[in-house]
Design an enzyme around this catalytic site. Sequence first.
Site, PDB file in Angstrom:
ATOM      1  N   HIS A  15     116.811 116.247  54.337  1.00 25.11           N
ATOM      2  CA  HIS A  15     116.521 116.899  55.637  1.00 25.11           C
ATOM      3  C   HIS A  15     116.774 118.395  55.492  1.00 25.11           C
ATOM      4  CE1 HIS A  15     116.546 116.798  60.220  1.00 25.11           C
ATOM      5  NE2 HIS A  15     116.669 118.076  59.889  1.00 25.11           N
ATOM      6  N   HIS A  17     115.299 122.533  56.523  1.00 23.54           N
ATOM      7  CA  HIS A  17     114.411 123.512  57.166  1.00 23.54           C
ATOM      8  C   HIS A  17     114.245 124.691  56.219  1.00 23.54           C
ATOM      9  CE1 HIS A  17     114.576 121.468  61.049  1.00 23.54           C
ATOM     10  NE2 HIS A  17     115.803 121.154  60.679  1.00 23.54           N
ATOM     11  N   LYS A 104     107.886 113.070  61.775  1.00 24.32           N
ATOM     12  CA  LYS A 104     109.122 113.450  62.460  1.00 24.32           C
ATOM     13  C   LYS A 104     108.938 113.389  63.965  1.00 24.32           C
ATOM     14  CE  LYS A 104     113.241 115.265  62.990  1.00 24.32           C
ATOM     15  NZ  LYS A 104     113.944 116.408  62.459  1.00 24.32           N
ATOM     16  N   HIS A 141     114.815 112.975  65.387  1.00 23.74           N
ATOM     17  CA  HIS A 141     115.872 113.774  66.016  1.00 23.74           C
ATOM     18  C   HIS A 141     116.321 112.963  67.225  1.00 23.74           C
ATOM     19  CE1 HIS A 141     117.905 117.638  67.116  1.00 23.74           C
ATOM     20  NE2 HIS A 141     118.023 116.935  68.233  1.00 23.74           N
ATOM     21  N   HIS A 182     120.643 113.607  60.886  1.00 25.33           N
ATOM     22  CA  HIS A 182     121.883 114.304  61.248  1.00 25.33           C
ATOM     23  C   HIS A 182     122.681 113.567  62.319  1.00 25.33           C
ATOM     24  CE1 HIS A 182     119.047 115.712  64.231  1.00 25.33           C
ATOM     25  NE2 HIS A 182     118.501 116.601  63.425  1.00 25.33           N
ATOM     26  N   ASP A 255     120.253 119.408  56.775  1.00 25.18           N
ATOM     27  CA  ASP A 255     119.802 120.099  57.987  1.00 25.18           C
ATOM     28  C   ASP A 255     120.107 121.595  57.914  1.00 25.18           C
ATOM     29  OD1 ASP A 255     118.505 120.291  60.407  1.00 25.18           O
ATOM     30  OD2 ASP A 255     120.245 119.780  61.602  1.00 25.18           O
TER      31      ASP A 255
HETATM   32  O1  DOR Z   1     120.576 122.927  64.674  1.00 16.77           O
HETATM   33  C1  DOR Z   1     119.412 122.639  64.451  1.00 16.77           C
HETATM   34  N1  DOR Z   1     118.544 123.533  63.933  1.00 16.77           N
HETATM   35  N2  DOR Z   1     118.975 121.419  64.758  1.00 16.77           N
HETATM   36  C2  DOR Z   1     117.690 121.082  64.671  1.00 16.77           C
HETATM   37  O2  DOR Z   1     117.363 119.975  64.990  1.00 16.77           O
HETATM   38  C3  DOR Z   1     116.674 122.083  64.271  1.00 16.77           C
HETATM   39  C4  DOR Z   1     117.264 123.144  63.478  1.00 16.77           C
HETATM   40  C5  DOR Z   1     116.354 124.345  63.300  1.00 16.77           C
HETATM   41  O3  DOR Z   1     115.177 124.166  62.993  1.00 16.77           O
HETATM   42  O4  DOR Z   1     116.845 125.471  63.431  1.00 16.77           O
HETATM   43 ZN    ZN Z   2     116.855 119.517  61.318  1.00 14.83          ZN
END
Ligand code: DOR
Ligand code: ZN
Length: 352
Positions: A15, A17, A104, A141, A182, A255
């Site tokens: 997971h 980003h 997702k 999520h 998460h 995450d």
């Molecule tokens: O804290 C988070 N940031 N939770 C998420 O689900 C998305 C992520 C983000 O893309 O910044």
């Molecule tokens: Zn995330």
Amino acid sequence: MTQRTITLRRPDDWHLHLRDGEEMRSVLRHTAQVFGRALIMPNLKPPVRQTCDALNYRRRICQALDSSPECGHFNPLMTIYLTDDTSITDIVIAAASERILAAKLYPANATTNSAAGVTDIGKLDPVFEAMTKNGLALSIHGETLINARGKEIDIFDRESRFIETLDLIIRKHPGLRIAVEHVTTRKMVEFVQAAGPNVAATITAHHLLYNRNALFTGGIRPHHYCLPVLKREEDRQALLAAATSGNPQFFLGTDSAPHARGTKETACGCAGCYTAHAALPLYAEAFDTVGALNRLEDFASHFGADFYQLPRNTGTVTLIQKSWTVPLTYPFGNNVLVPLRAGEEVLWQVAD
Ligand code: DOR
Ligand code: ZN
């Protein structure tokens, strides 16, 4: 004294980003240097909805590593973003690509860039059916924002309130493979444990290391703010117990969510903790607090690959127990980001 070390099969981050463009280029190597694969989240602006968007995004990631389509040892695997308009054809096409592992589900407005998310999960049954039939996993999520009477749910209860929705999805689609992303609460951990092998959960390093007090230690701490938000100490303990239990339903997903400093240190700061710079060392720290380093390899390198029905990586990485001070910032496109533990020590590091 001899230094403690631990060697693991090369791990995966299930997971992550990465953002896009120069920002993605700034953060990518933190992950690619250590992990064999990462499952890349689709919450870009605009979201990555279709297979062709996901494959183009993947190409940009590979180009940023200036290497072959396999990016050297690093293989980014992709997700598509479910919306109210996702069609069965979208699912069939995504499932046919080896590069796309999951769709997702963001409940609309639950988190960063989720405005295009799903407004009525009940209407997704045909999509979930197609995912089950075509072998595409569902990545969730898991937070509910509004109750049946239209009232806002307390932010600390949003994950546990999602259990009823999740339960319904599982009952209607028992063959669907689901990764609850998460997880942050004891209740969700217990629900996943009882749900059987088609349901798994990722756990972040920050939720293993911090409880909600970390949001307010000596003042408000925007770099500890993420969603789902940090919970109570008893929840953190339950996550640590699950991660170190040897139960294959729980595996590593950082995450790691980079944001420019100015978008977090502001009156209305974004959600997300950046952990990619120290991901595996932070997990090692957490596991070591309960004497469970011997369980780290299963959690980091085995169980996620098994869940996604992929071969485990070849090769290894070695961690050394040797503390280092995290830089105050890292470059992030034209800005900087503030990583977790900025200016503080991390007790482990990855050997060169
Ligand atoms: O804290 C988070 N940031 N939770 C998420 O689900 C998305 C992520 C983000 O893309 O910044
Ligand atoms: Zn995330």
